[in-house]
Structure formats: C-alpha cells, structure tokens
Write a protein that holds these residues in place. Structure first.
Motif, PDB file in Angstrom:
ATOM      1  N   GLY A   7     -35.434 -23.959  19.504  1.00 22.43           N
ATOM      2  CA  GLY A   7     -36.635 -23.851  20.305  1.00 22.43           C
ATOM      3  C   GLY A   7     -37.021 -22.421  20.651  1.00 22.43           C
ATOM      4  O   GLY A   7     -36.383 -21.444  20.235  1.00 22.43           O
TER       5      GLY A   7
ATOM      6  N   GLY B 194     -31.180 -18.569  36.621  1.00 20.98           N
ATOM      7  CA  GLY B 194     -29.733 -18.532  36.774  1.00 20.98           C
ATOM      8  C   GLY B 194     -29.012 -19.012  35.545  1.00 20.98           C
ATOM      9  O   GLY B 194     -27.792 -19.122  35.537  1.00 20.98           O
ATOM     10  N   ILE B 195     -29.769 -19.318  34.489  1.00 19.30           N
ATOM     11  CA  ILE B 195     -29.152 -19.740  33.228  1.00 19.30           C
ATOM     12  C   ILE B 195     -29.423 -18.665  32.184  1.00 19.30           C
ATOM     13  O   ILE B 195     -30.548 -18.493  31.731  1.00 19.30           O
ATOM     14  CB  ILE B 195     -29.693 -21.105  32.764  1.00 19.30           C
ATOM     15  CG1 ILE B 195     -29.316 -22.186  33.780  1.00 19.30           C
ATOM     16  CG2 ILE B 195     -29.153 -21.444  31.385  1.00 19.30           C
ATOM     17  CD1 ILE B 195     -29.812 -23.581  33.440  1.00 19.30           C
ATOM     18  N   ASP B 196     -28.392 -17.915  31.840  1.00 18.85           N
ATOM     19  CA  ASP B 196     -28.521 -16.854  30.844  1.00 18.85           C
ATOM     20  C   ASP B 196     -28.266 -17.464  29.463  1.00 18.85           C
ATOM     21  O   ASP B 196     -27.158 -17.888  29.148  1.00 18.85           O
ATOM     22  CB  ASP B 196     -27.498 -15.752  31.146  1.00 18.85           C
ATOM     23  CG  ASP B 196     -27.602 -14.587  30.169  1.00 18.85           C
ATOM     24  OD1 ASP B 196     -28.269 -14.734  29.120  1.00 18.85           O
ATOM     25  OD2 ASP B 196     -27.014 -13.527  30.456  1.00 18.85           O
ATOM     26  N   ASN B 197     -29.319 -17.506  28.643  1.00 18.21           N
ATOM     27  CA  ASN B 197     -29.179 -18.121  27.319  1.00 18.21           C
ATOM     28  C   ASN B 197     -28.054 -17.506  26.502  1.00 18.21           C
ATOM     29  O   ASN B 197     -27.445 -18.169  25.663  1.00 18.21           O
ATOM     30  CB  ASN B 197     -30.487 -17.993  26.542  1.00 18.21           C
ATOM     31  CG  ASN B 197     -31.573 -18.895  27.108  1.00 18.21           C
ATOM     32  OD1 ASN B 197     -31.278 -20.007  27.563  1.00 18.21           O
ATOM     33  ND2 ASN B 197     -32.806 -18.433  27.081  1.00 18.21           N
ATOM     34  N   ALA B 198     -27.782 -16.228  26.737  1.00 19.88           N
ATOM     35  CA  ALA B 198     -26.760 -15.548  25.938  1.00 19.88           C
ATOM     36  C   ALA B 198     -25.374 -16.165  26.130  1.00 19.88           C
ATOM     37  O   ALA B 198     -24.512 -16.061  25.260  1.00 19.88           O
ATOM     38  CB  ALA B 198     -26.728 -14.066  26.299  1.00 19.88           C
ATOM     39  N   ALA B 199     -25.168 -16.819  27.270  1.00 20.86           N
ATOM     40  CA  ALA B 199     -23.844 -17.421  27.532  1.00 20.86           C
ATOM     41  C   ALA B 199     -23.521 -18.509  26.518  1.00 20.86           C
ATOM     42  O   ALA B 199     -22.354 -18.716  26.172  1.00 20.86           O
ATOM     43  CB  ALA B 199     -23.798 -17.984  28.951  1.00 20.86           C
ATOM     44  N   PHE B 200     -24.553 -19.169  26.016  1.00 17.15           N
ATOM     45  CA  PHE B 200     -24.302 -20.277  25.087  1.00 17.15           C
ATOM     46  C   PHE B 200     -23.831 -19.789  23.715  1.00 17.15           C
ATOM     47  O   PHE B 200     -23.208 -20.529  22.970  1.00 17.15           O
ATOM     48  CB  PHE B 200     -25.551 -21.154  24.960  1.00 17.15           C
ATOM     49  CG  PHE B 200     -25.894 -21.828  26.252  1.00 17.15           C
ATOM     50  CD1 PHE B 200     -25.314 -23.041  26.584  1.00 17.15           C
ATOM     51  CD2 PHE B 200     -26.738 -21.219  27.171  1.00 17.15           C
ATOM     52  CE1 PHE B 200     -25.591 -23.651  27.797  1.00 17.15           C
ATOM     53  CE2 PHE B 200     -27.022 -21.829  28.382  1.00 17.15           C
ATOM     54  CZ  PHE B 200     -26.448 -23.038  28.687  1.00 17.15           C
TER      55      PHE B 200
ATOM     56  N   LYS C 284     -21.589 -17.699  23.393  1.00 16.13           N
ATOM     57  CA  LYS C 284     -20.148 -17.434  23.524  1.00 16.13           C
ATOM     58  C   LYS C 284     -19.317 -18.649  23.124  1.00 16.13           C
ATOM     59  O   LYS C 284     -18.126 -18.526  22.863  1.00 16.13           O
ATOM     60  CB  LYS C 284     -19.807 -17.043  24.961  1.00 16.13           C
ATOM     61  CG  LYS C 284     -20.608 -15.869  25.510  1.00 16.13           C
ATOM     62  CD  LYS C 284     -20.177 -14.557  24.901  1.00 16.13           C
ATOM     63  CE  LYS C 284     -20.831 -13.388  25.647  1.00 16.13           C
ATOM     64  NZ  LYS C 284     -20.408 -12.097  25.060  1.00 16.13           N
ATOM     65  N   LEU C 285     -19.919 -19.825  23.147  1.00 16.17           N
ATOM     66  CA  LEU C 285     -19.185 -21.014  22.704  1.00 16.17           C
ATOM     67  C   LEU C 285     -18.900 -20.866  21.213  1.00 16.17           C
ATOM     68  O   LEU C 285     -19.767 -20.429  20.455  1.00 16.17           O
ATOM     69  CB  LEU C 285     -20.003 -22.281  22.971  1.00 16.17           C
ATOM     70  CG  LEU C 285     -20.356 -22.550  24.445  1.00 16.17           C
ATOM     71  CD1 LEU C 285     -21.276 -23.761  24.554  1.00 16.17           C
ATOM     72  CD2 LEU C 285     -19.099 -22.772  25.266  1.00 16.17           C
ATOM     73  N   SER C 286     -17.702 -21.177  20.800  1.00 12.51           N
ATOM     74  CA  SER C 286     -17.330 -21.015  19.389  1.00 12.51           C
ATOM     75  C   SER C 286     -17.586 -22.310  18.638  1.00 12.51           C
ATOM     76  O   SER C 286     -17.270 -23.395  19.119  1.00 12.51           O
ATOM     77  CB  SER C 286     -15.843 -20.651  19.276  1.00 12.51           C
ATOM     78  OG  SER C 286     -15.591 -19.409  19.883  1.00 12.51           O
ATOM     79  N   TYR C 287     -18.159 -22.158  17.452  1.00  9.04           N
ATOM     80  CA  TYR C 287     -18.449 -23.314  16.624  1.00  9.04           C
ATOM     81  C   TYR C 287     -18.035 -23.037  15.187  1.00  9.04           C
ATOM     82  O   TYR C 287     -18.025 -21.895  14.750  1.00  9.04           O
ATOM     83  CB  TYR C 287     -19.953 -23.606  16.597  1.00  9.04           C
ATOM     84  CG  TYR C 287     -20.552 -23.970  17.930  1.00  9.04           C
ATOM     85  CD1 TYR C 287     -20.317 -25.213  18.493  1.00  9.04           C
ATOM     86  CD2 TYR C 287     -21.366 -23.072  18.607  1.00  9.04           C
ATOM     87  CE1 TYR C 287     -20.884 -25.553  19.716  1.00  9.04           C
ATOM     88  CE2 TYR C 287     -21.930 -23.410  19.826  1.00  9.04           C
ATOM     89  CZ  TYR C 287     -21.685 -24.651  20.374  1.00  9.04           C
ATOM     90  OH  TYR C 287     -22.235 -24.983  21.563  1.00  9.04           O
TER      91      TYR C 287
ATOM     92  N   ALA D 150     -36.671 -20.690  23.169  1.00 14.79           N
ATOM     93  CA  ALA D 150     -35.669 -19.896  23.892  1.00 14.79           C
ATOM     94  C   ALA D 150     -34.821 -19.061  22.938  1.00 14.79           C
ATOM     95  O   ALA D 150     -34.221 -18.060  23.344  1.00 14.79           O
ATOM     96  CB  ALA D 150     -34.779 -20.811  24.723  1.00 14.79           C
ATOM     97  N   ASP D 151     -34.770 -19.453  21.675  1.00 10.67           N
ATOM     98  CA  ASP D 151     -33.949 -18.721  20.719  1.00 10.67           C
ATOM     99  C   ASP D 151     -34.762 -17.704  19.909  1.00 10.67           C
ATOM    100  O   ASP D 151     -34.259 -17.153  18.944  1.00 10.67           O
ATOM    101  CB  ASP D 151     -33.240 -19.703  19.778  1.00 10.67           C
ATOM    102  CG  ASP D 151     -32.150 -20.466  20.512  1.00 10.67           C
ATOM    103  OD1 ASP D 151     -31.400 -19.827  21.250  1.00 10.67           O
ATOM    104  OD2 ASP D 151     -32.083 -21.703  20.372  1.00 10.67           O
TER     105      ASP D 151
END
Lengths: 208, 208
Positions: A201, A6-12, A14-17, A203-204
């Motif tokens: 890690g 239920g955790i889609d890595n792609a969502a992270f 979307k956070l702007s840095y 996951a990326d």
C-alpha cells in the motif's frame, strides 16, 4: 510516511522473513506467487500459517482447492524468479511457461525445483479474512529438503538480489515502492493506492 | 528422527525467523519469553500474528490481559538474554530482576531497551487454540525503531550466539535438544517428551 500515530512503519521492516514461492493448481491451471509470511505454529501436529494477499490469483486458487506448496527460496535465487512469480499475475500469464523443468510433489502441485532448498505441502484447515489478506492455517502433508543452500531472507533479497534503481530514475517525479521499486508518476499518491506489482500500500511508497 | 511419513523435519528449519522477547504485564508482575514467530499479516490496518507456546507463563498473562510488546532482538544480543528469557520460567523467577534498565512503552509494558532494534505493541483481537500453541492476532497500537543494528535471525543465533556444546558432552548418553541443547539422559526418549527448557517436542531431539 510521517509518524503521527505512534506507529513507525520502519519497525515492521525489522521483522525477519524468508521468501517463498507459493504454488497452487486448479484443474489444468498451475500458478504461483511470492510470499514472505510462512511460520510453523505447532510441531505436533506439523502446522503452518501463511498470510496471502487477496490480490494474488494463487490466493483464490487455494481458497477453492484447499491445498498448496510452499517452496523455500535459497540465496542463489536470481532476480528473474522474483520477477516471474512476484511482478506479474497468473490471471494473464502462465508463470511456468518458461520453466526449464517442472516437478510436482505427491499432491500434484508444482514446486520450485531449481532455487528452492526445500518445500512444504499443506492442506488448509482454517481460513480467516483480514481485509487485504487471508490468513491460512494448514496441516503439513509433506515436507522435503532439496539442497543445503541457505534460505534467502527478505533483508538478503534487498541487499544482494534486488537490482538497485538505475541512476536516471532520480529524474522521475513521483513515488517509488520501497518493496519492489515500482514508480508511481504523479504529484500526489492517493492514500488508498496499492502497488500494481507487489500489492503493497501507499505506506510503503516514498517520494522521489 | 526418521522420515517415514513423508515429512522431513529438517525442512522446517529452512523457514526464516527472527527472535523476539515477548513481554506482558499482569498487575505488578512483569514477564517475558523468547518467541520466533511474529509476522505482519496486513498493512492497513497494521496487524501481526504470533504463535506462543502455552507452556510459557507470558502466554497466560497475554490471554488474561490482551496486550503485549514484541521486542525485535538485534545481532549483538548476548546469549545471556536468551538464557534469561528463554531458559527459565516467569512462574518462579523475576526475569527483569537483574535488568540494568527498565523501560515501558505507552501501554505500560516493559520492552527490551538494550538489545532490541525496535518494538511493537499489540492488542489481541483474535485467539485461536492450536493444541500446544495459541495463535494470537493483534492490532498494532505502537511501533518504534530503537537502533540500526540488524535483526538477529534464528540461523544467526545458531551460528554465532548459541555456545557450541562442550567437547565432553559427547560422553553423555541420551538425546540432545537441537533447539536449545538440553540433554535428556536415558536410553529411550518418550515420544511425548517436551524439552523443559525450550518446550520443543521429541521430534527436535537427536540421539547423542
């Protein structure tokens, strides 16, 4: 990676840095690394937070000395600056050896004078251990604007600064780090694998 | 504001941020506010940090309930969404009253389904008091991508979404909030003044 939890890595992504050179000084040793998580947390007093991967030598220097500079990189920053500060370790390399000019803020620490549009000097007031990263909270001791060049965002870096992988990289077998492009050559990527370049890690990574 | 302290306020505007609707639910009460400081702090486990102004009712709801959603706004988000969530208080208004559709994530909390490109659900694991703001650290319990629309940045919001002040505002005397455009009409801005709309302090006002 799959999305069984239920955790889609792609969502992270979307956070702007922004992207920053974080610098420290311990005795005669100057060092710096690339980070992307600097946020202002209060305006009165001026305080910022930064999460720093423990794998970075700069992290250990800041833990010891308690002070640092954050240089905010502009969109004209060449890839070589990211390579210099992000893709090698200050444990074995003097990252400022080839710097055409060195400038220190009043706290004695170098900042990035050519490609940063501003810098912020900080003094740590709180250190929290979050496993792979330390979350530092700092009082701002100085802040200066250096240019009107817009700040580079993580997204801009990916779209316009980071070189695209060469065509023949598709012939390699293994896993590529989506963050920095490092290729792990092997049939199975260990789940606890950490990118030796950018410290991200498993996951990326994605299969080539 | 003047720069007598060695801290140039303009440097803080160089930090890059996204813009997010932070939502919470307490009993039957749904609420949300706009925040700009959400950062991933670790990848394993997935954890994020967010600094939330104590003036927001959503802040109090999260302190009480311990869970929230962060909806990452895309560049097509109209100004009305920022007005709805940012320029009024959930203490006196039901911000979701006019929402054309309401969607809840598995934690039971609403997210922004029309203009967000993703959302992240979190459960608070640490709460730190920093005066005007609380710094929350949260475990991510769910994360979903909703669209491919690019995320809006603070800078993009200022350049393309926030309406420019009408020409005759220059006839007003007083101080304007550089963050949201609120005008304080008076000869002297009290140093402890806080913008009633966006909660920023006197340092973010400039004389008209």
């Amino acid at each position: 990676m799959s999305n069984l939890t239920g955790i889609d890595n792609a969502a992270f992504f979307k956070l702007s840095y922004g992207l920053f050179v974080l610098t420290a000084k311990d005795g005669d040793k100057d060092n710096g690394c690339i980070i992307n998580t600097v946020s202002q947390i209060t305006d009165t007093p001026k305080r910022i937070s930064l999460a720093v991967n423990k794998g970075n030598f700069t992290h250990d220097m800041i833990l010891k000395t308690g002070i640092f500079n954050v240089s905010v990189l502009g969109i004209e920053t060449p890839f070589s600056v990211f390579q210099c500060f992000g893709f090698q370790s200050g444990r074995t390399v003097d990252k400022f050896a080839d710097a055409p000019e060195k400038k220190r803020s009043p706290n004695g620490i170098l900042y990035e004078p050519r490609h940063a549009n501003s810098y912020i000097s900080g003094k740590i007031i709180s250190t929290s251990d979050y496993g792979t990263h330390t979350l530092f909270i700092a009082d701002v001791t100085e802040a200066a604007v250096l240019s009107a060049v817009p700040s580079v965002t993580y997204q801009y870096y990916f779209d316009h600064i980071k070189p695209k992988p060469p065509v023949d990289s598709s012939k390699k077998k293994g896993y590529v780090c989506k963050i920095c492009g490092y290729v792990y050559e092997g049939d199975v990527l260990p789940p606890d694998f950490v990118c030796p370049l950018c410290k991200h890690g498993a996951a990326d990574f994605e299969k080539l």
